[in-house]
Scaffold this motif. Sequence first.
Motif, PDB file in Angstrom:
ATOM      1  N   UNK A 105       0.813  -1.249   0.054  1.00 30.78           N
ATOM      2  CA  UNK A 105       0.116  -0.128  -0.006  1.00 30.78           C
ATOM      3  C   UNK A 105       0.872   1.282   0.024  1.00 30.78           C
ATOM      4  N   UNK A 106       0.391   2.319  -0.579  1.00 35.50           N
ATOM      5  CA  UNK A 106       1.203   3.703  -0.815  1.00 35.50           C
ATOM      6  C   UNK A 106       1.612   3.962   0.608  1.00 35.50           C
ATOM      7  N   UNK A 107       0.818   3.853   1.521  1.00 39.89           N
ATOM      8  CA  UNK A 107       0.851   4.403   2.835  1.00 39.89           C
ATOM      9  C   UNK A 107       2.060   3.471   3.791  1.00 39.89           C
ATOM     10  N   UNK A 108       2.222   2.320   3.392  1.00 39.41           N
ATOM     11  CA  UNK A 108       3.103   1.473   4.116  1.00 39.41           C
ATOM     12  C   UNK A 108       4.499   1.060   3.242  1.00 39.41           C
ATOM     13  N   UNK A 109       4.608   1.722   2.101  1.00 39.03           N
ATOM     14  CA  UNK A 109       5.706   1.147   1.425  1.00 39.03           C
ATOM     15  C   UNK A 109       7.098   1.864   1.637  1.00 39.03           C
ATOM     16  N   UNK A 110       7.130   2.989   2.305  1.00 47.83           N
ATOM     17  CA  UNK A 110       8.178   3.537   2.756  1.00 47.83           C
ATOM     18  C   UNK A 110       8.990   2.495   3.914  1.00 47.83           C
TER      19      UNK A 110
END
Length: 320
Positions: A82-87
């Motif tokens: 998910x974009x929010x968990x990628x980092x």
Amino acid sequence: MTLRYTVLGAGAMGLRFGVLLQENAGAQVDFVDNWAPEVETIKKQGGVYVSRDHENRHLVPINIYSPEEYQGEPDVFIVFAKQMTLQDLLERSAHFFKPEKQYVFSGMNGMGHVEKLNKYFSKEHVLAGTCLIGTVLNKAGDVDFIGKPGAGSINVANETEKPDERTHEIIADFKAANLNPTLTTNFLGTLMTKVVFNSVVNTICTLFEIQMGQFIDYPGAERLSKQLINEAYDVTERAGIKLLNDRETEWKTVEYVSRVGNPLHYPSMYQDMHNGRNTEVDYINGYIYELGKKYDYEATTHDFLRGLVHLAENTRKFRQ
């Protein structure tokens, strides 16, 4: 000889890519996930339970690890977070990256992931694309492939827009896995074409808690879709991004995938909403709106839908 793959993000799409590469292409595949329940469940049950259109549920053995315990050396990473968990996933996985020789492909929804990947991998080793493939993660360790074998397709592009030998090897493996890849040389246009698709189907289906087939059954679906498509194309034209389809073809794609390809599918944004997770609407409709603002254009319908999705997210706390 097939390449070695490691899937970062063993959610719905990550599992589908990895399992199909393992089963159809005979590739060596490992899975790494930063969601502990997924890793623990799959280890405990000895694999992932796979269904197709809610039928034939069976256990497929796979190798899965947390980022901290993984020590493999794949040729290619496949990233579906998910974009929010990628980092977080990338930071925890950086210890096994060898960017001078490894490639990375991502078919994530929305926009914003490529910039994060570029912190670890050069543009020459980054591929990204779009996936019109319906898949649902029912719960930890349990995934449902929507559509018949071979259903769906993907578009893939090099960030440099210059395919090399390794690119063609990856495409060959994707073909063997029955993922139906098409290689393009239009990087931003490829990614934004899917963003436009998702800005219609994902968002509307999420707000009304419906399947794609139920959306397209509505007589006004074409009018709603074209309003969003036209705004998005107004934005991309001002930004100098040439999409893969013209406006009418994009609508026909929405219609075909919803009516024929995956009518029983609940899009991933719905799945996030249903399971109490934040959605990626800021990276889809929100991205279109913010990009338009850079060129003095207000994609107001996209901004309004973004607000409605956030309203729906907020109201979950009032439900019993």
